[in-house]
Design a protein around this motif. Structure first.
Motif, PDB file in Angstrom:
ATOM      1  N   UNK A 386     -10.915   2.132 -18.000  1.00  0.00           N
ATOM      2  CA  UNK A 386     -10.476   1.515 -19.255  1.00  0.00           C
ATOM      3  C   UNK A 386      -9.968   2.559 -20.246  1.00  0.00           C
ATOM      4  N   UNK A 387     -10.651   3.696 -20.306  1.00  0.00           N
ATOM      5  CA  UNK A 387     -10.234   4.750 -21.232  1.00  0.00           C
ATOM      6  C   UNK A 387      -8.836   5.257 -20.893  1.00  0.00           C
ATOM      7  N   UNK A 388      -8.620   5.574 -19.608  1.00  0.00           N
ATOM      8  CA  UNK A 388      -7.303   6.068 -19.207  1.00  0.00           C
ATOM      9  C   UNK A 388      -6.237   4.980 -19.355  1.00  0.00           C
ATOM     10  N   UNK A 389      -6.628   3.729 -19.095  1.00  0.00           N
ATOM     11  CA  UNK A 389      -5.655   2.642 -19.232  1.00  0.00           C
ATOM     12  C   UNK A 389      -5.303   2.428 -20.707  1.00  0.00           C
ATOM     13  N   UNK A 390      -6.307   2.477 -21.575  1.00  0.00           N
ATOM     14  CA  UNK A 390      -6.038   2.367 -23.016  1.00  0.00           C
ATOM     15  C   UNK A 390      -5.142   3.501 -23.493  1.00  0.00           C
ATOM     16  N   UNK A 391      -5.405   4.698 -22.984  1.00  0.00           N
ATOM     17  CA  UNK A 391      -4.559   5.838 -23.344  1.00  0.00           C
ATOM     18  C   UNK A 391      -3.125   5.604 -22.877  1.00  0.00           C
ATOM     19  N   UNK A 392      -2.993   5.041 -21.673  1.00  0.00           N
ATOM     20  CA  UNK A 392      -1.662   4.759 -21.135  1.00  0.00           C
ATOM     21  C   UNK A 392      -0.921   3.753 -22.011  1.00  0.00           C
ATOM     22  N   UNK A 393      -1.587   2.653 -22.369  1.00  0.00           N
ATOM     23  CA  UNK A 393      -0.959   1.628 -23.204  1.00  0.00           C
ATOM     24  C   UNK A 393      -0.616   2.190 -24.574  1.00  0.00           C
TER      25      UNK A 393
END
Length: 463
Positions: A386-393
């Motif tokens: 979730x952290x990396x995905x949030x960073x991506x978004x």
């Protein structure tokens, strides 16, 4: 001047290698090379080889065994006894043990427990309670098989970590290279502007302060260019840490090698991104760290079932059919089952069962402890995804914003440049506007490099 320094800085002796003819290094080429030749990747493969070697050794516990025993005594010219036993034992997966042998018992004082003369036998030994379903030998083999699977997951986990570190360094290298190009462009543009302003100052069309202003801007950009070059040079050596040759010799990238993908020119919105729910599901089913815990729990469950055997009574039966002579198959008949046989039984049960109960309880506690640890790891993996995905978004949104800002700064600069050429603006205002353009361009380039890192970060976090 910079090109000479660049060539001198990278003038190192390297072995013959594919990078000698390589001019551009792509992310896929780089990762494939790291995965194939990096010592840590090779070491991870050895994990599996070691586990398979241990499995082979454990299978040896079920190998048939041949025993030869000879016990003889001669004293005072008398042949007291001469006993010989050639025996074959065959362990089986079902717990029973098959056996057959040839005996010879001669002498003046032979042991009456053994049949006189030559005889043969065949039979089996069977546990009927304890060790019927599982014993130490079968438990060791089951755990060895699970350990092969566990080592495969450990290999994948180690290689995943290695490749993530490598690709993160690749995009840092690519980012440093593109910043070097940005300041190269700035130096080239300001060299031309400085030359033009000097001419106009000499002709008396501009004040002498403009020449000094232009020179200050040029020197500032040359300093930033030099700093960017140093960062790119260092990141090139850092990237080389991941490159090894087939003969396990380190490889140093040559000065001619540059990234095949410049993040600044890439469009991250064209790349497909896996939905978060799908990534989380994949992480829970495919992440090697969770598979390692599954294998650990399976191994502990084998240990639990083995410890449970200590709670069962010992009931072992042993039966051998006997025949005279060494040709057992000729002398054997159905009446031998009644007349020519050797039978034994062993029965035992600890009264308090304290050791068995303690061992079994301890095995269950180990399983529970590992399950709790696995639950914590699952949450940690979910949060990392979730952290990396949030960073991506978030990076995608930041790129949208900075693309608009960069375009706006570029338009302002073009207007100021046109006004400056017409004599309606000052060089100070033009320089400030150009600095804003470069800062915005630099920020946008860094964001695009970071979004590639974040995209790989999501894949890494999901295993």
């Amino acid at each position: 001047m910079m090109s000479c320094v660049f060539a001198l800085f990278f003038h190192v002796q390297v072995f013959a290698q594919p990078t000698d003819t390589l001019s551009r290094l792509s992310p896929d080429q780089f990762l494939a090379w790291v995965k194939k030749f990096h010592p840590l990747a090779k070491q991870a493969t050895l994990f599996v080889d070691q586990a398979e070697a241990e499995l082979l050794a454990t299978r040896g516990m079920f190998d048939p065994m041949v025993y030869y025993v000879n016990d003889q005594k001669t004293f005072d010219n008398k042949n007291y006894f001469n006993y010989t036993n050639l025996q074959l034992k065959v362990p089986t997966w079902f717990g029973m043990e098959l056996g057959a042998g040839l005996e010879k018992n001669v002498g003046d004082f032979t042991n009456p427990e053994f049949s006189p003369g030559q005889s043969s036998y065949a039979g089996l030994s069977v546990p009927l309670a304890k060790n019927l379903l599982i014993d130490k030998r079968r438990a060791a083999l089951q755990q060895a098989k699970i350990f092969v699977s566990l080592s495969e997951s450990e290999k994948r986990l180690a290689i995943n970590d290695l490749l993530f570190d490598a690709i993160s360094m690749y995009w840092q290298w690519a980012n440093d290279y593109q910043l070097y190009l940005i300041f190269n462009d700035a130096v080239r543009t300001n060299e031309q502007r400085y030359g033009q302003i000097r001419i106009t100052v000499e002709q008396g069309d501009r004040a002498g302060g403009d020449s000094t202003e232009a020179l200050t801007q040029l020197l500032n950009f040359k300093y930033l260019q030099n700093d960017a070059f140093l960062r790119f040079s260092n990141s090139t050596f850092a990237l080389s840490n991941f490159l090894w040759g087939e003969a396990e010799q380190p490889i140093v990238l040559k000065s001619s090698v540059i990234p095949s993908v410049i993040p600044e020119k890439a469009d991250p919105f064209l790349r497909p991104y896996t939905p978060l729910d799908e990534m989380l599901q994949r992480a829970q089913t495919e992440h090697p760290k969770l598979r390692i815990y599954n294998d650990k729990i399976d191994m502990l469950d084998v240990e639990r079932r083995l410890k449970f055997q200590s709670l069962l009574p010992t009931v072992n039966l042993k039966y051998n059919a006997l025949a005279e002579g060494y040709e057992f198959w000729k002398g054997w008949n159905s009446t031998m089952l009644d007349n020519n046989y050797k039978f034994g039984a062993e029965i035992g049960l600890p009264i308090l069962l304290r050791q068995g109960r303690g061992d079994y309880r301890g095995a269950k506690i180990k399983i529970r402890s590992t399950e709790l640890e696995q639950s914590a790891v699952k949450v940690d993996i979910d949060n990392k995804v979730k952290q990396y995905y949030n960073e991506l978004v978030n990076l995608l949104e930041q790129i949208r914003i900075n693309e608009r800002a960069y375009a706006a700064y570029q338009r302002v600069f073009e207007v100021e440049l046109q006004k400056f050429n017409l004599g309606e603006s000052t060089l100070f205002i033009l320089n400030n506007s150009e600095i804003k353009v470069l800062e915005s361009r630099q920020k946008l380039a860094e964001l695009k490099a970071n979004i590639f890192k974040a995209a790989y970060g999501v894949e890494w976090a999901a295993g």
